[in-house]
Design a protein around this motif. Structure first.
Motif, PDB file in Angstrom:
ATOM      1  N   ARG A  11     -99.012 134.795  38.998  1.00 41.91           N
ATOM      2  CA  ARG A  11     -99.784 134.009  40.098  1.00 41.91           C
ATOM      3  C   ARG A  11     -98.850 132.671  40.088  1.00 41.91           C
ATOM      4  NH1 ARG A  11    -105.864 133.201  40.805  1.00 41.91           N
ATOM      5  NH2 ARG A  11    -105.466 131.717  38.980  1.00 41.91           N
ATOM      6  N   PRO A  12     -98.060 132.305  41.351  1.00 41.79           N
ATOM      7  CA  PRO A  12     -97.667 130.946  41.221  1.00 41.79           C
ATOM      8  C   PRO A  12     -98.583 129.843  41.240  1.00 41.79           C
ATOM      9  CG  PRO A  12     -96.670 132.364  42.898  1.00 41.79           C
ATOM     10  CD  PRO A  12     -97.732 133.015  42.415  1.00 41.79           C
ATOM     11  N   ARG A  13     -98.430 128.954  40.554  1.00 43.26           N
ATOM     12  CA  ARG A  13     -99.351 127.710  40.550  1.00 43.26           C
ATOM     13  C   ARG A  13     -98.532 126.265  40.692  1.00 43.26           C
ATOM     14  NH1 ARG A  13    -103.422 127.929  35.863  1.00 43.26           N
ATOM     15  NH2 ARG A  13    -103.538 125.641  36.131  1.00 43.26           N
ATOM     16  N   GLU A  14     -98.555 125.786  42.053  1.00 45.84           N
ATOM     17  CA  GLU A  14     -97.781 124.677  42.404  1.00 45.84           C
ATOM     18  C   GLU A  14     -97.929 123.452  41.171  1.00 45.84           C
ATOM     19  OE1 GLU A  14     -95.452 122.913  45.099  1.00 45.84           O
ATOM     20  OE2 GLU A  14     -95.874 124.781  44.922  1.00 45.84           O
ATOM     21  N   ARG A  15     -99.359 123.332  40.915  1.00 46.38           N
ATOM     22  CA  ARG A  15     -99.469 122.050  40.001  1.00 46.38           C
ATOM     23  C   ARG A  15     -98.791 122.156  38.757  1.00 46.38           C
ATOM     24  NH1 ARG A  15    -104.283 124.750  40.124  1.00 46.38           N
ATOM     25  NH2 ARG A  15    -105.341 125.080  38.054  1.00 46.38           N
ATOM     26  N   ASP A  16     -98.529 123.400  38.403  1.00 47.13           N
ATOM     27  CA  ASP A  16     -98.014 123.725  36.998  1.00 47.13           C
ATOM     28  C   ASP A  16     -96.449 123.779  36.769  1.00 47.13           C
ATOM     29  OD1 ASP A  16    -100.539 123.557  35.389  1.00 47.13           O
ATOM     30  OD2 ASP A  16    -101.034 125.577  36.110  1.00 47.13           O
ATOM     31  N   ARG A  17     -95.922 123.933  37.876  1.00 49.84           N
ATOM     32  CA  ARG A  17     -94.354 123.835  37.629  1.00 49.84           C
ATOM     33  C   ARG A  17     -93.966 122.668  37.277  1.00 49.84           C
ATOM     34  NH1 ARG A  17     -94.331 122.741  43.422  1.00 49.84           N
ATOM     35  NH2 ARG A  17     -92.903 121.476  43.985  1.00 49.84           N
ATOM     36  N   PRO A  18     -92.830 122.645  36.365  1.00 49.27           N
ATOM     37  CA  PRO A  18     -91.964 121.418  36.116  1.00 49.27           C
ATOM     38  C   PRO A  18     -91.697 120.697  37.213  1.00 49.27           C
ATOM     39  CG  PRO A  18     -91.397 123.390  34.997  1.00 49.27           C
ATOM     40  CD  PRO A  18     -92.093 123.866  36.131  1.00 49.27           C
ATOM     41  N   GLU A  19     -91.727 119.340  36.973  1.00 49.30           N
ATOM     42  CA  GLU A  19     -91.217 118.438  38.145  1.00 49.30           C
ATOM     43  C   GLU A  19     -89.873 118.599  38.403  1.00 49.30           C
ATOM     44  OE1 GLU A  19     -91.473 113.721  38.919  1.00 49.30           O
ATOM     45  OE2 GLU A  19     -92.301 114.207  36.976  1.00 49.30           O
ATOM     46  N   GLU A  31     -87.153 136.019  35.548  1.00 56.29           N
ATOM     47  CA  GLU A  31     -87.072 135.260  34.346  1.00 56.29           C
ATOM     48  C   GLU A  31     -88.464 135.570  33.474  1.00 56.29           C
ATOM     49  OE1 GLU A  31     -87.690 131.515  36.570  1.00 56.29           O
ATOM     50  OE2 GLU A  31     -85.318 131.143  36.217  1.00 56.29           O
ATOM     51  N   VAL A  32     -89.563 135.984  34.152  1.00 59.47           N
ATOM     52  CA  VAL A  32     -90.450 136.317  33.237  1.00 59.47           C
ATOM     53  C   VAL A  32     -90.172 137.741  32.358  1.00 59.47           C
ATOM     54  CG1 VAL A  32     -92.847 137.167  33.452  1.00 59.47           C
ATOM     55  CG2 VAL A  32     -92.431 135.131  34.922  1.00 59.47           C
ATOM     56  N   ALA A  33     -89.448 138.641  33.075  1.00 56.34           N
ATOM     57  CA  ALA A  33     -89.352 139.868  32.394  1.00 56.34           C
ATOM     58  C   ALA A  33     -88.497 139.578  31.259  1.00 56.34           C
ATOM     59  CB  ALA A  33     -88.586 140.777  33.499  1.00 56.34           C
ATOM     60  N   ALA A  34     -87.547 138.525  31.416  1.00 55.92           N
ATOM     61  CA  ALA A  34     -86.648 138.384  30.398  1.00 55.92           C
ATOM     62  C   ALA A  34     -87.468 137.575  29.225  1.00 55.92           C
ATOM     63  CB  ALA A  34     -85.542 137.146  30.519  1.00 55.92           C
ATOM     64  N   ALA A  35     -88.496 136.894  29.454  1.00 58.54           N
ATOM     65  CA  ALA A  35     -89.140 136.379  28.425  1.00 58.54           C
ATOM     66  C   ALA A  35     -89.979 137.548  27.625  1.00 58.54           C
ATOM     67  CB  ALA A  35     -90.427 135.401  29.035  1.00 58.54           C
ATOM     68  N   VAL A  36     -90.294 138.507  28.415  1.00 59.58           N
ATOM     69  CA  VAL A  36     -90.881 139.554  27.406  1.00 59.58           C
ATOM     70  C   VAL A  36     -89.906 140.328  26.760  1.00 59.58           C
ATOM     71  CG1 VAL A  36     -91.940 141.815  28.180  1.00 59.58           C
ATOM     72  CG2 VAL A  36     -92.866 140.051  29.567  1.00 59.58           C
ATOM     73  N   LEU A  37     -88.661 140.636  27.344  1.00 59.18           N
ATOM     74  CA  LEU A  37     -87.798 141.312  26.548  1.00 59.18           C
ATOM     75  C   LEU A  37     -87.183 140.535  25.324  1.00 59.18           C
ATOM     76  CD1 LEU A  37     -85.751 142.603  29.659  1.00 59.18           C
ATOM     77  CD2 LEU A  37     -87.018 144.110  27.900  1.00 59.18           C
ATOM     78  N   ARG A  38     -87.263 139.101  25.429  1.00 61.13           N
ATOM     79  CA  ARG A  38     -86.953 138.340  24.350  1.00 61.13           C
ATOM     80  C   ARG A  38     -87.635 138.650  23.173  1.00 61.13           C
ATOM     81  NH1 ARG A  38     -85.386 134.451  28.063  1.00 61.13           N
ATOM     82  NH2 ARG A  38     -87.237 133.586  28.198  1.00 61.13           N
ATOM     83  N   ARG A  39     -89.036 138.974  23.121  1.00 62.97           N
ATOM     84  CA  ARG A  39     -89.953 139.253  22.127  1.00 62.97           C
ATOM     85  C   ARG A  39     -90.047 140.635  21.931  1.00 62.97           C
ATOM     86  NH1 ARG A  39     -91.495 134.715  24.883  1.00 62.97           N
ATOM     87  NH2 ARG A  39     -92.114 132.915  23.828  1.00 62.97           N
ATOM     88  N   LEU A  77     -96.062 129.597  32.214  1.00 61.87           N
ATOM     89  CA  LEU A  77     -96.698 128.520  32.452  1.00 61.87           C
ATOM     90  C   LEU A  77     -95.850 127.238  32.759  1.00 61.87           C
ATOM     91  CD1 LEU A  77     -99.229 127.974  34.186  1.00 61.87           C
ATOM     92  CD2 LEU A  77    -100.206 127.510  31.992  1.00 61.87           C
ATOM     93  N   GLU A  78     -95.254 127.091  31.658  1.00 64.99           N
ATOM     94  CA  GLU A  78     -94.657 126.089  31.120  1.00 64.99           C
ATOM     95  C   GLU A  78     -93.122 125.869  31.922  1.00 64.99           C
ATOM     96  OE1 GLU A  78     -94.653 125.442  26.939  1.00 64.99           O
ATOM     97  OE2 GLU A  78     -96.815 125.193  26.962  1.00 64.99           O
ATOM     98  N   ARG A  79     -92.291 126.920  31.900  1.00 60.18           N
ATOM     99  CA  ARG A  79     -91.039 127.006  32.248  1.00 60.18           C
ATOM    100  C   ARG A  79     -90.817 127.260  33.723  1.00 60.18           C
ATOM    101  NH1 ARG A  79     -87.240 130.100  28.537  1.00 60.18           N
ATOM    102  NH2 ARG A  79     -85.475 129.172  30.045  1.00 60.18           N
ATOM    103  N   PHE A  80     -91.740 128.322  34.003  1.00 58.42           N
ATOM    104  CA  PHE A  80     -91.399 128.904  35.344  1.00 58.42           C
ATOM    105  C   PHE A  80     -92.709 128.607  36.301  1.00 58.42           C
ATOM    106  CE2 PHE A  80     -90.217 132.430  32.383  1.00 58.42           C
ATOM    107  CZ  PHE A  80     -89.094 131.948  32.110  1.00 58.42           C
ATOM    108  N   GLY A  81     -93.634 127.898  36.004  1.00 57.69           N
ATOM    109  CA  GLY A  81     -94.988 127.616  36.760  1.00 57.69           C
ATOM    110  C   GLY A  81     -95.427 129.021  37.250  1.00 57.69           C
ATOM    111  N   ILE A  82     -95.511 129.742  36.607  1.00 53.22           N
ATOM    112  CA  ILE A  82     -96.296 131.045  36.723  1.00 53.22           C
ATOM    113  C   ILE A  82     -97.356 131.291  35.810  1.00 53.22           C
ATOM    114  CG2 ILE A  82     -95.866 133.552  36.690  1.00 53.22           C
ATOM    115  CD1 ILE A  82     -94.503 132.552  39.234  1.00 53.22           C
ATOM    116  N   GLU A  83     -98.494 131.590  36.517  1.00 56.13           N
ATOM    117  CA  GLU A  83     -99.732 131.559  35.531  1.00 56.13           C
ATOM    118  C   GLU A  83     -99.672 133.152  35.421  1.00 56.13           C
ATOM    119  OE1 GLU A  83    -103.828 131.706  37.449  1.00 56.13           O
ATOM    120  OE2 GLU A  83    -104.077 130.170  35.997  1.00 56.13           O
ATOM    121  N   LEU A  84     -99.752 133.701  34.183  1.00 56.31           N
ATOM    122  CA  LEU A  84     -99.540 134.967  33.765  1.00 56.31           C
ATOM    123  C   LEU A  84    -100.554 135.492  33.156  1.00 56.31           C
ATOM    124  CD1 LEU A  84     -97.030 137.226  33.908  1.00 56.31           C
ATOM    125  CD2 LEU A  84     -96.748 136.623  31.594  1.00 56.31           C
TER     126      LEU A  84
END
Length: 373
Positions: A11-19, A31-39, A77-84
């Motif tokens: 879920r995108p969160r406008e207030r949490d995306r990096p400026e 990008e979220v999928a890549a974060a999963v695959l890295r781990r 949340l921190e890198r993509f502004g996506i609440e996961l």
């Protein structure tokens, strides 16, 4: 032989995306999928719906799953502004087959959605209890019971699941079975307040006043001034012919906002049994002032007005309000009939009497059904 499924809701969160970074939900999916695959380098995954991704994780399991999942949620949340929210289910787990793992994963996600960020949950006893709670709130008591039983199979020390299972038994009027479950919680945790209170309530319904009294007194040791324990204790003392003791409990309960909604009504009933109608009327006025929708207090006040021969129109107004609030109570309609007859409005009273009899029949049928159940 061993694997896990992970279901991620984005879920995108406008207030949490990096400026300075434009929020592009579709761009963030890979990008979220890549974060999963890295781990989880061996993961295989894809889109499950417009805002969900699902991953098959071969050979993984244990605590490292949840640790990695929390890291993924924080990074998203921190890198993509996506609440996961990320729910994970392992195989094997209890008696569930491979085909059940997807449903377990979905329940794990429902559990995760209740958590603050990072919202990751590994399907477990708590997830099953959460699923049971959802069924219970939808009125499906039997499905809820099955979930709570599975939760206890996964973790017999899950007191919340055991307490909820016992509440289901009580809802079905199986009070002896409910008390067994509450007693088991207290055996494991003697200071569990809700189990102690619920054990007292089931003992009360079973007519075991000695055990109920012990439970409510223990509740007051654990939580001094607990209004509902005081009210229950007052009811027991009232039954045992100790109106002074009952009144003292009700007075103490009335000092709290939740207790005041019921205590004044009970104080009125004590006064009525002692023949003090004036005191009863004052307490009922206080009860209605605290809770204008207290149907039983309105009913008792209507009865007092009619018994005293005061203005029957006031009695009628009070009786109409009580019957309107609780139309399934035949006694409330019967009081309205009496108010109308005292005013000579016999035709209207006859119509209401017919309705009262229908409600009486429904109450009787419901009572028989409850006994069979």
């Amino acid at each position: 032989d061993r694997f896990s499924l992970a279901l991620a809701r984005m879920r995108p969160r406008e207030r949490d995306r990096p400026e300075g970074r434009a929020l592009n939900f579709e761009k963030s999916v890979p990008e979220v999928a890549a974060a999963v695959l890295r781990r989880y380098p061996d993961a295989v995954g894809g889109r499950y719906s417009s805002n969900r991704l699902i991953f098959f994780l071969p050979g993984t399991g244990g605590g490292e799953l949840l640790t990695a999942a929390n890291g993924i949620c924080r990074e998203s949340l921190e890198r993509f502004g996506i609440e996961l929210a990320l729910g994970i289910a392992e195989y094997p787990f209890l008696h569930f087959g491979r085909a059940d793992t997807l449903e377990n994963c979905r329940k794990g996600l429902e559990h995760a959605l209740l958590l603050p960020p990072p919202a990751a949950a590994l399907f477990d006893s708590v997830s099953l209890a959460v699923s049971g709670d959802a069924s219970f709130t939808q009125g499906d008591v039997y499905s809820a019971m099955e979930e709570y039983k599975l939760a206890l199979l996964a973790d017999e020390d899950n007191h919340q699941a055991r307490n909820s299972l016992a509440i289901c038994y009580a809802r079905l009027a199986r009070f002896s079975e409910a008390r067994i479950q509450f007693t088991e919680i207290l055996r494991r945790d003697p200071d569990h307040f809700m189990a102690q209170y619920n054990a007292g309530c089931t003992s009360f319904r079973l007519g075991d006043m000695d055990e109920a009294r012990r439970s409510f007194r223990r509740c007051l040791e654990l939580n001094p001034g607990h209004p509902y324990s005081l009210l229950r204790l007052g009811m027991i003392l009232e039954r045992e012919g100790d109106p002074a003791g009952a009144e003292a409990c009700y007075r103490e309960a009335s000092q709290t906002p939740p207790g005041a909604r019921l205590a004044h009504r009970h104080l009125a009933q004590v006064a009525l049994r002692q023949g003090n109608e004036e005191a009863a009327r004052e307490e009922l006025h206080r009860a209605i002032l605290v809770n204008p929708r207290d149907a039983h207090s309105l009913h008792l006040l209507a009865r007092i007005y009619l018994d005293r021969g005061d203005d029957p129109q006031i009695g009628e107004s009070l009786a109409r309000q009580s019957a309107g609030l609780k139309p399934g109570n035949a006694a409330y309609w019967a009081e309205l009939v009496r108010a109308l007859e005292l005013q000579g409005r016999h035709e209207e009273a006859g119509t209401i009497r017919m309705r009262s009899r229908k409600v009486e029949d429904e109450e009787e049928r419901s009572g028989r059904s409850g006994v069979r159940g």
